[in-house]
Design a protein around this motif. Structure first.
Motif, PDB file in Angstrom:
ATOM      1  N   ASP A 164      -4.063   8.132  -7.206  1.00  0.00           N
ATOM      2  CA  ASP A 164      -3.970   8.800  -8.394  1.00  0.00           C
ATOM      3  C   ASP A 164      -5.319   9.384  -8.689  1.00  0.00           C
ATOM      4  O   ASP A 164      -6.453   9.102  -8.586  1.00  0.00           O
ATOM      5  CB  ASP A 164      -3.712   7.677  -9.814  1.00  0.00           C
ATOM      6  CG  ASP A 164      -3.477   8.411 -10.828  1.00  0.00           C
ATOM      7  OD1 ASP A 164      -2.392   8.909 -10.975  1.00  0.00           O
ATOM      8  OD2 ASP A 164      -4.207   7.995 -11.817  1.00  0.00           O
ATOM      9  N   THR A 187       3.421   1.748  -1.372  1.00  0.00           N
ATOM     10  CA  THR A 187       3.949   2.014  -2.854  1.00  0.00           C
ATOM     11  C   THR A 187       3.301   3.235  -3.609  1.00  0.00           C
ATOM     12  O   THR A 187       3.831   3.892  -4.368  1.00  0.00           O
ATOM     13  CB  THR A 187       4.047   0.777  -3.828  1.00  0.00           C
ATOM     14  OG1 THR A 187       2.615   0.391  -3.993  1.00  0.00           O
ATOM     15  CG2 THR A 187       4.873  -0.236  -3.224  1.00  0.00           C
ATOM     16  N   GLU A 199       0.869  -1.354  -0.030  1.00  0.00           N
ATOM     17  CA  GLU A 199      -0.047  -0.076   0.221  1.00  0.00           C
ATOM     18  C   GLU A 199       0.885   1.203   0.037  1.00  0.00           C
ATOM     19  O   GLU A 199       0.430   2.155  -0.537  1.00  0.00           O
ATOM     20  CB  GLU A 199      -0.776   0.130   1.158  1.00  0.00           C
ATOM     21  CG  GLU A 199      -2.014  -1.024   0.890  1.00  0.00           C
ATOM     22  CD  GLU A 199      -2.508  -1.531   2.529  1.00  0.00           C
ATOM     23  OE1 GLU A 199      -1.757  -1.645   3.446  1.00  0.00           O
ATOM     24  OE2 GLU A 199      -3.673  -1.951   2.470  1.00  0.00           O
ATOM     25  N   THR A 218       4.557   6.806  -5.822  1.00  0.00           N
ATOM     26  CA  THR A 218       4.195   7.130  -6.846  1.00  0.00           C
ATOM     27  C   THR A 218       3.485   8.545  -6.996  1.00  0.00           C
ATOM     28  O   THR A 218       3.659   9.387  -8.011  1.00  0.00           O
ATOM     29  CB  THR A 218       3.393   6.179  -7.700  1.00  0.00           C
ATOM     30  OG1 THR A 218       2.384   5.749  -6.930  1.00  0.00           O
ATOM     31  CG2 THR A 218       4.009   4.878  -8.051  1.00  0.00           C
ATOM     32  N   GLU A 246      -2.055   0.275 -13.508  1.00  0.00           N
ATOM     33  CA  GLU A 246      -0.935   0.851 -13.313  1.00  0.00           C
ATOM     34  C   GLU A 246      -0.203   0.606 -12.150  1.00  0.00           C
ATOM     35  O   GLU A 246      -0.581   0.973 -11.140  1.00  0.00           O
ATOM     36  CB  GLU A 246      -1.024   2.621 -13.692  1.00  0.00           C
ATOM     37  CG  GLU A 246       0.117   3.217 -13.689  1.00  0.00           C
ATOM     38  CD  GLU A 246       0.004   4.762 -13.965  1.00  0.00           C
ATOM     39  OE1 GLU A 246      -1.296   5.344 -13.582  1.00  0.00           O
ATOM     40  OE2 GLU A 246       0.894   5.474 -14.324  1.00  0.00           O
ATOM     41  N   GLY A 247       1.135  -0.042 -12.469  1.00  0.00           N
ATOM     42  CA  GLY A 247       1.937  -0.259 -11.283  1.00  0.00           C
ATOM     43  C   GLY A 247       1.313  -1.334 -10.312  1.00  0.00           C
ATOM     44  O   GLY A 247       1.424  -1.251  -9.180  1.00  0.00           O
ATOM     45  N   LEU A 248       0.627  -2.284 -10.828  1.00  0.00           N
ATOM     46  CA  LEU A 248      -0.115  -3.275 -10.166  1.00  0.00           C
ATOM     47  C   LEU A 248       0.322  -4.784 -10.376  1.00  0.00           C
ATOM     48  O   LEU A 248       0.378  -5.404  -9.265  1.00  0.00           O
ATOM     49  CB  LEU A 248      -1.721  -3.089 -10.226  1.00  0.00           C
ATOM     50  CG  LEU A 248      -2.488  -4.400  -9.428  1.00  0.00           C
ATOM     51  CD1 LEU A 248      -2.441  -4.083  -8.105  1.00  0.00           C
ATOM     52  CD2 LEU A 248      -4.007  -4.187  -9.892  1.00  0.00           C
ATOM     53  N   ASP A 273      -8.868  -0.061  -5.216  1.00  0.00           N
ATOM     54  CA  ASP A 273      -7.662  -0.623  -4.446  1.00  0.00           C
ATOM     55  C   ASP A 273      -7.962  -1.183  -3.087  1.00  0.00           C
ATOM     56  O   ASP A 273      -9.092  -1.587  -2.681  1.00  0.00           O
ATOM     57  CB  ASP A 273      -6.826   0.882  -4.138  1.00  0.00           C
ATOM     58  CG  ASP A 273      -5.418   0.551  -4.142  1.00  0.00           C
ATOM     59  OD1 ASP A 273      -4.918  -0.256  -3.052  1.00  0.00           O
ATOM     60  OD2 ASP A 273      -4.706   1.069  -4.880  1.00  0.00           O
ATOM     61  N   LEU A 274      -7.047  -1.488  -2.264  1.00  0.00           N
ATOM     62  CA  LEU A 274      -7.145  -2.409  -1.100  1.00  0.00           C
ATOM     63  C   LEU A 274      -7.709  -1.219   0.035  1.00  0.00           C
ATOM     64  O   LEU A 274      -7.886  -0.218   0.085  1.00  0.00           O
ATOM     65  CB  LEU A 274      -5.840  -2.652  -0.497  1.00  0.00           C
ATOM     66  CG  LEU A 274      -4.920  -3.562  -1.245  1.00  0.00           C
ATOM     67  CD1 LEU A 274      -3.724  -3.909  -0.923  1.00  0.00           C
ATOM     68  CD2 LEU A 274      -5.608  -5.141  -1.181  1.00  0.00           C
ATOM     69  N   THR A 287     -11.132  -3.077  -2.040  1.00  0.00           N
ATOM     70  CA  THR A 287     -11.255  -4.714  -2.155  1.00  0.00           C
ATOM     71  C   THR A 287      -9.841  -5.036  -2.565  1.00  0.00           C
ATOM     72  O   THR A 287      -9.207  -4.310  -3.259  1.00  0.00           O
ATOM     73  CB  THR A 287     -12.238  -5.235  -3.065  1.00  0.00           C
ATOM     74  OG1 THR A 287     -12.230  -6.642  -2.830  1.00  0.00           O
ATOM     75  CG2 THR A 287     -12.151  -4.724  -4.468  1.00  0.00           C
ATOM     76  N   SER A 288      -9.469  -6.334  -2.263  1.00  0.00           N
ATOM     77  CA  SER A 288      -8.183  -6.645  -3.260  1.00  0.00           C
ATOM     78  C   SER A 288      -8.825  -7.361  -4.662  1.00  0.00           C
ATOM     79  O   SER A 288      -9.852  -7.831  -4.606  1.00  0.00           O
ATOM     80  CB  SER A 288      -7.613  -7.887  -2.476  1.00  0.00           C
ATOM     81  OG  SER A 288      -6.647  -8.558  -3.362  1.00  0.00           O
ATOM     82  N   THR A 311      -7.759  -9.790  -6.105  1.00  0.00           N
ATOM     83  CA  THR A 311      -7.958 -11.036  -6.331  1.00  0.00           C
ATOM     84  C   THR A 311      -9.155 -11.547  -5.301  1.00  0.00           C
ATOM     85  O   THR A 311      -9.307 -12.868  -5.342  1.00  0.00           O
ATOM     86  CB  THR A 311      -6.758 -11.638  -5.601  1.00  0.00           C
ATOM     87  OG1 THR A 311      -6.801 -11.095  -4.331  1.00  0.00           O
ATOM     88  CG2 THR A 311      -5.375 -10.903  -6.278  1.00  0.00           C
TER      89      THR A 311
END
Ligand SMILES: C[S@@+](CC[C@H](N)C(=O)[O-])C[C@H]1O[C@@H](n2cnc3c(N)ncnc32)[C@H](O)[C@@H]1O
Length: 273
Positions: free
Chosen positions: A94, A13, A11, A17, A157-159, A112-113, A135-136, A138
């Motif tokens: 973002d 990261t 998170e 960015t 992006e960046g995931l 996102d998480l 949410t994840s 996944t």
């Protein structure tokens, strides 16, 4: 009001960015002009200096170039599909949904998480064309909340580098199963970059960062992950060097672009389905 940003691991990261986009956007020759990023950095109660102990000055252009390329691809798709649904996966903080000039019919989902989305909700408005989902990507079933009958633009992006290859495959298959047509935009590192971050795992962990898990070897690889995706384009990030305003970094990126191994170290990919 200042908002606390207490994150570690994957998170965190998104703070790096955000910071790099803010930094790049403060220059008068900015590539991205992401002024919202600069405002958010000022609103967050967080010591951004700890994110970049060794500088990272050149990385701000990497971030700006990748975001700009994705903005251009997104604008192109939404111009052709003004009724589209956008799934912005691993959105972090973002500002893309508010940075782009969106057609009135677009519905946008920033995903996102949960902890990242909790912070995001304190910083951004939620107009009626826009939703956040904590949410994840996944987790099972979150896609069921997304309207399925329209063209979809998926931006990751960046995931993908942070997910396992199995999770990536499953995610893309679920997207392909749910939506009739659309485009998928993503970025990916070469295998040697992934291996390098894994060798540096302990150092990265000390700074609160994860190493990468998944490489994107080529656009054709994604077609193998899920045959519904048709590879359209792959752009080495350093090939966009001409857009960099500072000569020293323009030259560095240009040299990297001239050497095959470094030219392809990081690419932007576009797929149709
Ligand atoms: C490098 S940041 C990129 C953020 C944003 N796209 C940007 O460019 O600023 C990676 C983001 O992916 C999110 N992320 C990582 N794993 C995730 C998962 N399983 N589900 C949803 N988001 C995830 C992180 O929380 C983080 O916000």
């Amino acid at each position: 009001m200042m908002e606390k940003a207490d994150f570690t691991g994957v998170e965190q990261t998104m703070l790096a960015t955000l910071y790099l986009r803010a930094w790049e956007s403060r220059s008068k020759d900015s590539i991205l002009r992401d002024h919202v990023a600069a405002e958010l950095v000022d609103r967050l109660d967080y010591d951004f200096s700890k994110l970049m102990p060794h500088g990272g000055a050149g990385n701000r252009f990497m971030l700006a170039l990748r975001a700009k390329q994705l903005d251009e691809w997104a604008t192109d798709f939404l111009g052709r599909h003004p009724d589209a649904v956008v799934l912005h996966l691993g959105c972090g903080l973002d500002s893309r949904a508010f940075r782009l000039d969106l057609p009135a019919g677009v519905r946008w989902f920033d995903v996102d998480l949960p902890a990242v989305i909790d912070l995001r909700r304190k910083l951004y408005p939620e107009p009626d064309w826009y939703r956040t989902i904590g949410t994840s990507v996944t987790a099972p079933a979150w896609l069921e909340a997304i309207p399925a009958g329209r063209p979809v633009l998926v931006i990751a992006e960046g995931l993908l580098m942070y997910l396992t290859e199995d999770d990536n495959k499953l995610l893309l298959q679920q997207i392909a199963d749910r939506f009739p047509t659309g485009e998928l935009l993503l970025d990916g590192f070469a295998p040697w970059v992934i291996r390098m971050t894994q060798r540096m795992a302990k150092t990265l962990a000390r700074r609160g960062y994860p190493s990468y898990s998944t490489a994107i070897r080529s656009g054709r690889e994604i077609e193998k992950w899920s045959p519904r995706f048709r590879y359209l384009e792959g752009i080495p990030l350093v090939s966009l060097y001409a857009k960099i305003p500072l000569p020293v970094y323009r030259l560095t990126y240009r040299l990297m672009n001239a050497i095959p191994a470094t030219r392809n170290f990081y690419r932007m990919f576009r797929f149709a389905f």
